[in-house]
Design an enzyme around this catalytic site. Structure first.
Site, PDB file in Angstrom:
ATOM      1  N   SER A 290      49.203  12.125 -10.134  1.00 37.03           N
ATOM      2  CA  SER A 290      50.018  13.289 -10.478  1.00 37.03           C
ATOM      3  C   SER A 290      49.684  14.556  -9.694  1.00 37.03           C
ATOM      4  CB  SER A 290      49.937  13.572 -11.982  1.00 37.03           C
ATOM      5  OG  SER A 290      50.675  12.607 -12.703  1.00 37.03           O
TER       6      SER A 290
ATOM      7  N   GLU B  71      56.999   8.248  -9.763  1.00 38.40           N
ATOM      8  CA  GLU B  71      56.219   7.782 -10.900  1.00 38.40           C
ATOM      9  C   GLU B  71      56.762   6.432 -11.395  1.00 38.40           C
ATOM     10  OE1 GLU B  71      53.533   8.827 -12.189  1.00 38.40           O
ATOM     11  OE2 GLU B  71      53.264  10.917 -11.633  1.00 38.40           O
TER      12      GLU B  71
END
Length: 298
Positions: A67, A166
């Site tokens: 992230s 993601e």
């Protein structure tokens, strides 16, 4: 005309250089010692944003981001805001199928989807709370990972590679390794961002603010710093497989020092078999060592 340096001044300059070199050598040795419990690869890069002092430990290693990639994605979005292509208050319609991740604050607030959410709010979800759904919605709006790569190359950042969303990373274990960066390049990006080289002031101030509001990783960079220390940061965390391998436990950001100056820092713990508490404590201890080093400077 040749400038004459007086002997006393020359001696002072030499003493300052030698002292700085000795302090950096001590800090690098301390980082090497702190990295031992990781049972993996530790990458650290540090840059004083005013004095320009640098320190690297495996700074050119290619390490998994997870992230942390949301920071350059946010920069790419805000670049389009600066360019007039997007607006912060512009909304994106989100369907239930857009929220593939079954966890996160965006899903908790809008479990049924079918809602219009502003780019401003999506950036907050993505950066401050590391929401994966918000990340992929914004990435889709940009046109995919290639557009982020093009933006990074345009601003002359070559050591950050983003190929997967993601969603992509959640589908197959090995895909996470396609999103990597070198700590030195992440710190350069933090530097260019903070010093106003890549965003207009409004966008820069907005992103800095939501990075200071990050709720993830409280035990990482901020973990051992004095209470109230302002840190604008972005974390990255991988899952751990059945063999106990964790490809990414990271934190990158900008620490405000007591004298008002700032230091950019990136700490990556890659392919570690240590437990999460050990990995996070290592980031905290390295960050505190850097903080103490910076505070001790004359």
């Amino acid at each position: 005309m040749l400038k004459i340096v007086k002997p006393a001044l020359a001696a002072l300059l030499l003493l300052t250089i030698n002292t700085t070199f000795a302090q950096q050598s001590k800090l690098r040795a301390e980082i090497a010692e702190l990295a031992k419990p990781a049972k993996g690869i530790i990458g650290v890069s540090v840059l004083g944003l005013e004095d320009r002092d640098t320190l690297n430990y495996n700074g050119n290693a290619r390490l998994v981001m997870h992230s942390v990639m949301k920071f350059p994605i946010a920069l790419a979005v805000l670049h389009l805001v600066d360019s007039g292509v997007l607006k912060l208050d512009q909304t994106i319609h989100i369907k239930k199928k857009d929220m593939w991740s079954k966890m996160g604050p965006l899903l908790e607030k809008y479990p049924d989807g079918n809602i219009d959410v502003s780019i401003r709010d999506l950036l907050g979800y993505m950066v401050s709370q590391s929401d994966n759904n918000a990340c992929d919605i914004l990435l889709k709006k940009l046109g995919g990972p290639d557009q982020v790569e093009d933006y990074l190359h345009m601003i002359k950042i070559r050591g950050i590679n983003i190929e997967a969303s993601e969603t992509d990373m959640a589908k197959a274990w090995e895909v996470q390794y396609t999103n990597w960066c070198k700590p030195v390049d992440m710190v350069k990006l933090l530097d260019d961002f903070y010093n106003g080289k890549i965003l207009l002031p409004a966008g820069r101030d907005f992103l800095y603010k939501i990075m200071t509001e990050t709720t993830t990783g409280p035990k990482r960079i901020k973990g051992l710093l004095p209470e109230g220390t302002v840190v604008a940061h972005k974390t990255g965390t991988s899952p751990t497989n059945a063999a106990g391998l964790s490809p990414a436990t990271n934190d990158v950001g900008i620490i405000k020092l007591p004298n008002g100056k700032r230091v950019a820092i990136a700490v990556f713990v890659c392919n570690s078999t240590a437990d999460e508490a050990t990995r996070e404590e290592m980031i905290a201890k390295i960050s505190k060592a850097v903080y103490d080093h910076e505070v001790a400077k004359k």
